[in-house]
Design an enzyme around this catalytic site. Sequence first.
Site, PDB file in Angstrom:
ATOM      1  N   ASP A  49       0.829  -1.229   0.000  1.00  0.00           N
ATOM      2  CA  ASP A  49       0.000   0.000   0.000  1.00  0.00           C
ATOM      3  C   ASP A  49       0.859   1.273   0.000  1.00  0.00           C
ATOM      4  O   ASP A  49       0.530   2.244  -0.679  1.00  0.00           O
ATOM      5  CB  ASP A  49      -0.958  -0.004   1.202  1.00  0.00           C
ATOM      6  CG  ASP A  49      -2.219  -0.831   0.924  1.00  0.00           C
ATOM      7  OD1 ASP A  49      -3.171  -0.713   1.712  1.00  0.00           O
ATOM      8  OD2 ASP A  49      -2.230  -1.592  -0.075  1.00  0.00           O
ATOM      9  N   ASN A  92      -4.712  -2.118  -4.553  1.00  0.00           N
ATOM     10  CA  ASN A  92      -5.965  -2.168  -3.804  1.00  0.00           C
ATOM     11  C   ASN A  92      -5.842  -1.268  -2.570  1.00  0.00           C
ATOM     12  O   ASN A  92      -6.427  -1.550  -1.523  1.00  0.00           O
ATOM     13  CB  ASN A  92      -6.292  -3.604  -3.398  1.00  0.00           C
ATOM     14  CG  ASN A  92      -7.768  -3.751  -3.016  1.00  0.00           C
ATOM     15  OD1 ASN A  92      -8.559  -2.810  -3.192  1.00  0.00           O
ATOM     16  ND2 ASN A  92      -8.141  -4.887  -2.493  1.00  0.00           N
ATOM     17  N   ASP A 313     -11.031  -2.959  11.186  1.00  0.00           N
ATOM     18  CA  ASP A 313      -9.985  -3.892  10.763  1.00  0.00           C
ATOM     19  C   ASP A 313      -9.636  -4.893  11.864  1.00  0.00           C
ATOM     20  O   ASP A 313      -9.601  -6.105  11.627  1.00  0.00           O
ATOM     21  CB  ASP A 313      -8.733  -3.117  10.350  1.00  0.00           C
ATOM     22  CG  ASP A 313      -8.985  -2.266   9.119  1.00  0.00           C
ATOM     23  OD1 ASP A 313      -8.119  -1.436   8.783  1.00  0.00           O
ATOM     24  OD2 ASP A 313     -10.062  -2.409   8.500  1.00  0.00           O
ATOM     25  N   GLU A 341     -11.129  -5.388   1.162  1.00  0.00           N
ATOM     26  CA  GLU A 341     -10.311  -6.186   0.245  1.00  0.00           C
ATOM     27  C   GLU A 341     -11.086  -7.354  -0.343  1.00  0.00           C
ATOM     28  O   GLU A 341     -10.789  -7.848  -1.420  1.00  0.00           O
ATOM     29  CB  GLU A 341      -9.040  -6.703   0.942  1.00  0.00           C
ATOM     30  CG  GLU A 341      -7.938  -5.690   1.074  1.00  0.00           C
ATOM     31  CD  GLU A 341      -8.117  -4.705   2.215  1.00  0.00           C
ATOM     32  OE1 GLU A 341      -9.271  -4.480   2.638  1.00  0.00           O
ATOM     33  OE2 GLU A 341      -7.127  -4.130   2.678  1.00  0.00           O
ATOM     34  N   HIS A 386      -5.086  -9.495   3.059  1.00  0.00           N
ATOM     35  CA  HIS A 386      -4.010  -9.658   4.054  1.00  0.00           C
ATOM     36  C   HIS A 386      -4.546 -10.011   5.430  1.00  0.00           C
ATOM     37  O   HIS A 386      -3.938 -10.827   6.152  1.00  0.00           O
ATOM     38  CB  HIS A 386      -3.168  -8.384   4.110  1.00  0.00           C
ATOM     39  CG  HIS A 386      -3.978  -7.132   4.338  1.00  0.00           C
ATOM     40  ND1 HIS A 386      -3.613  -6.164   5.232  1.00  0.00           N
ATOM     41  CD2 HIS A 386      -5.146  -6.683   3.800  1.00  0.00           C
ATOM     42  CE1 HIS A 386      -4.508  -5.184   5.227  1.00  0.00           C
ATOM     43  NE2 HIS A 386      -5.456  -5.481   4.358  1.00  0.00           N
ATOM     44  N   ARG A 387      -5.649  -9.441   5.804  1.00  0.00           N
ATOM     45  CA  ARG A 387      -6.164  -9.654   7.163  1.00  0.00           C
ATOM     46  C   ARG A 387      -6.746 -11.062   7.332  1.00  0.00           C
ATOM     47  O   ARG A 387      -6.690 -11.625   8.432  1.00  0.00           O
ATOM     48  CB  ARG A 387      -7.172  -8.570   7.556  1.00  0.00           C
ATOM     49  CG  ARG A 387      -6.543  -7.201   7.516  1.00  0.00           C
ATOM     50  CD  ARG A 387      -7.246  -6.138   8.313  1.00  0.00           C
ATOM     51  NE  ARG A 387      -6.653  -4.835   8.026  1.00  0.00           N
ATOM     52  CZ  ARG A 387      -5.480  -4.423   8.518  1.00  0.00           C
ATOM     53  NH1 ARG A 387      -4.786  -5.209   9.325  1.00  0.00           N
ATOM     54  NH2 ARG A 387      -4.983  -3.252   8.177  1.00  0.00           N
ATOM     55  N   LYS A 412       0.295  -6.542   1.613  1.00  0.00           N
ATOM     56  CA  LYS A 412      -0.450  -5.278   1.491  1.00  0.00           C
ATOM     57  C   LYS A 412      -0.073  -4.318   2.622  1.00  0.00           C
ATOM     58  O   LYS A 412       0.091  -3.133   2.428  1.00  0.00           O
ATOM     59  CB  LYS A 412      -1.951  -5.529   1.497  1.00  0.00           C
ATOM     60  CG  LYS A 412      -2.800  -4.297   1.184  1.00  0.00           C
ATOM     61  CD  LYS A 412      -4.268  -4.651   1.031  1.00  0.00           C
ATOM     62  CE  LYS A 412      -5.037  -3.551   0.362  1.00  0.00           C
ATOM     63  NZ  LYS A 412      -5.404  -2.456   1.297  1.00  0.00           N
TER      64      LYS A 412
HETATM   65  O1  LIG Z   1      -8.633   5.875   6.702  1.00  0.00           O
HETATM   66  C1  LIG Z   1      -7.966   4.830   6.838  1.00  0.00           C
HETATM   67  O2  LIG Z   1      -6.730   4.801   6.963  1.00  0.00           O
HETATM   68  C2  LIG Z   1      -8.698   3.529   6.884  1.00  0.00           C
HETATM   69  C3  LIG Z   1     -10.043   3.522   7.126  1.00  0.00           C
HETATM   70  C4  LIG Z   1     -10.842   2.300   7.268  1.00  0.00           C
HETATM   71  O3  LIG Z   1     -11.665   2.162   6.148  1.00  0.00           O
HETATM   72  P1  LIG Z   1     -13.217   2.608   6.179  1.00  0.00           P
HETATM   73  O4  LIG Z   1     -13.268   4.030   6.584  1.00  0.00           O
HETATM   74  O5  LIG Z   1     -13.643   2.387   4.753  1.00  0.00           O
HETATM   75  O6  LIG Z   1     -13.894   1.714   7.173  1.00  0.00           O
HETATM   76  C5  LIG Z   1      -9.975   1.051   7.413  1.00  0.00           C
HETATM   77  O7  LIG Z   1     -10.747  -0.128   7.141  1.00  0.00           O
HETATM   78  C6  LIG Z   1      -8.791   1.090   6.474  1.00  0.00           C
HETATM   79  O8  LIG Z   1      -7.966  -0.057   6.676  1.00  0.00           O
HETATM   80  C7  LIG Z   1      -7.922   2.297   6.672  1.00  0.00           C
HETATM   81  C1  LIG Z   2      -9.586  -1.964   4.435  1.00  0.00           C
HETATM   82  C2  LIG Z   2      -8.261  -1.953   4.490  1.00  0.00           C
HETATM   83  O1  LIG Z   2      -7.447  -1.234   3.649  1.00  0.00           O
HETATM   84  P1  LIG Z   2      -7.772  -0.027   2.649  1.00  0.00           P
HETATM   85  O2  LIG Z   2      -9.244   0.340   2.789  1.00  0.00           O
HETATM   86  O3  LIG Z   2      -6.880   1.069   3.120  1.00  0.00           O
HETATM   87  O4  LIG Z   2      -7.437  -0.537   1.281  1.00  0.00           O
HETATM   88  C3  LIG Z   2      -7.493  -2.747   5.480  1.00  0.00           C
HETATM   89  O5  LIG Z   2      -6.257  -2.528   5.563  1.00  0.00           O
HETATM   90  O6  LIG Z   2      -8.113  -3.607   6.165  1.00  0.00           O
END
Ligand SMILES: O=C(O)C1=C[C@@H](OP(=O)(O)O)[C@@H](O)[C@H](O)C1
Ligand SMILES: C=C(OP(=O)(O)O)C(=O)O
Length: 426
Positions: A49, A92, A313, A341, A386-387, A412
């Site tokens: 990422d 992604n 997450d 994801e 990844h999770r 990721k």
């Molecule tokens: O703003 C961020 O860094 C993130 C917000 C979250 O997404 P959502 O806001 O879509 O829930 C989270 O799931 C993602 O891993 C990172």
């Molecule tokens: C949803 C996630 O990532 P992102 O939305 O940043 O792709 C995550 O890291 O669980």
Amino acid sequence: MEQLHLPAYHRAQGSITLPGSKSISNRTLLLAALSEGVTTIRDLLASDDTARMLEALQTLGVGLENLGNNDWVVTGCAGKFPNKQADLFLGNAGTAFRPLTAALALAGGDYHLHGVARMHERPIGDLVDALRQAGAEIAYLGNAGYPPLQISTAKLDVSQPIKIRGDVSSQFLTALLMALPLTGQAATIEVVGELISKPYIEITLNLMQRFGVCVTRDSWQYFHIAADAKYQSPKDIYVEGDASSASYFIAAGILAGDLTVNGVGKQSIQGDIQFAEAAKSMGGKLVYGENHVHAELTGKLRAIDLDCNHIPDAAMTLAVMAMFADGTSTLRNIASWRVKETDRIAAMATELRKLGATVVEGADFIQVTPPTHFIPNAVIDTYDDHRMAMCFSLMSLAGIPIIINDPKCVAKTFPDYFKVFASIAS
Ligand SMILES: O=C(O)C1=C[C@@H](OP(=O)(O)O)[C@@H](O)[C@H](O)C1
Ligand SMILES: C=C(OP(=O)(O)O)C(=O)O
């Protein structure tokens, strides 16, 4: 397909140091680029990422220097990206795609933003709708409401409040907040409907302030950016450890051991540190330090019924911990799992059932009843998520051998996950 066979471990012991937070790393990279001045970023996450964000900024002409040891120097361009035309592949990475969409739409230029197939199934319409209210020119190149996108230069006008929905992803509000100072105009955002994943907005506001822009707000509904808002480099900034990644090792300590997790502590600005409170409510034995959490073997866990909207997450880690609870656990208010994801409610339900669990899945909840007997050697699909890979590795610490398909999907956010995991498991 590559498979990783994890044997029946019975102990998790020692200490680990977390990689940098993905959410903080990608925000910090972009804010440094939008700033005047040179920023040295310490302990940046090195993962897919952040690689996508670094590549994008380099393609846009932002000065980047890798000092090694996860330290980078970013020469800010005050949002005036040297390259006004670019094709940006963003994988992604939601924390790259959404913020860059807003920043480039308001900075102006001709930009093609695309990612992997799954990114083209992750909604972005609420952000595009908001940016179009400011005059932005954004075209959908595939399905309406989804990437890929074509951004063109436009005449902006933010004199009217910008309405934005925050009930699909908080990243849309994050993206708009970070980009609006580029207009040089005063701007007001009105959030329409319920805002999810609120702790991530706190991260955004915290980091914007670190870069010199203070956002005034009325709770979670109105956010205001002054006309003279201008990002200034803080010169040096340290990225704290990833609190979502911490959840796997906190859980490992609770399930099998005596583990110190370095890199996050009670001072963390990340919402996922609240996973620790949820784990404690299940009976987890935890002690916080300034920059570490210590977790130890707890034995049978208590089932929980929890609204997990603040920790979307790390809540996935709770779903696996629920397999070791004394009854049925319910994780609620997680509709956003469906657009990440992978469809994480469906994926989690499918894979937990392979271990013998009884799982009820709803539109925005998952209910997990552990089996009386675990099914060993289940082959876990990870859906390029990844999770999923990191969560299910925990089963092996309870003496349940498990096979993880496509383990490299952890790249990721945590490329070395299984190396670190192996260093503490026995
Ligand atoms: O703003 C961020 O860094 C993130 C917000 C979250 O997404 P959502 O806001 O879509 O829930 C989270 O799931 C993602 O891993 C990172
Ligand atoms: C949803 C996630 O990532 P992102 O939305 O940043 O792709 C995550 O890291 O669980």
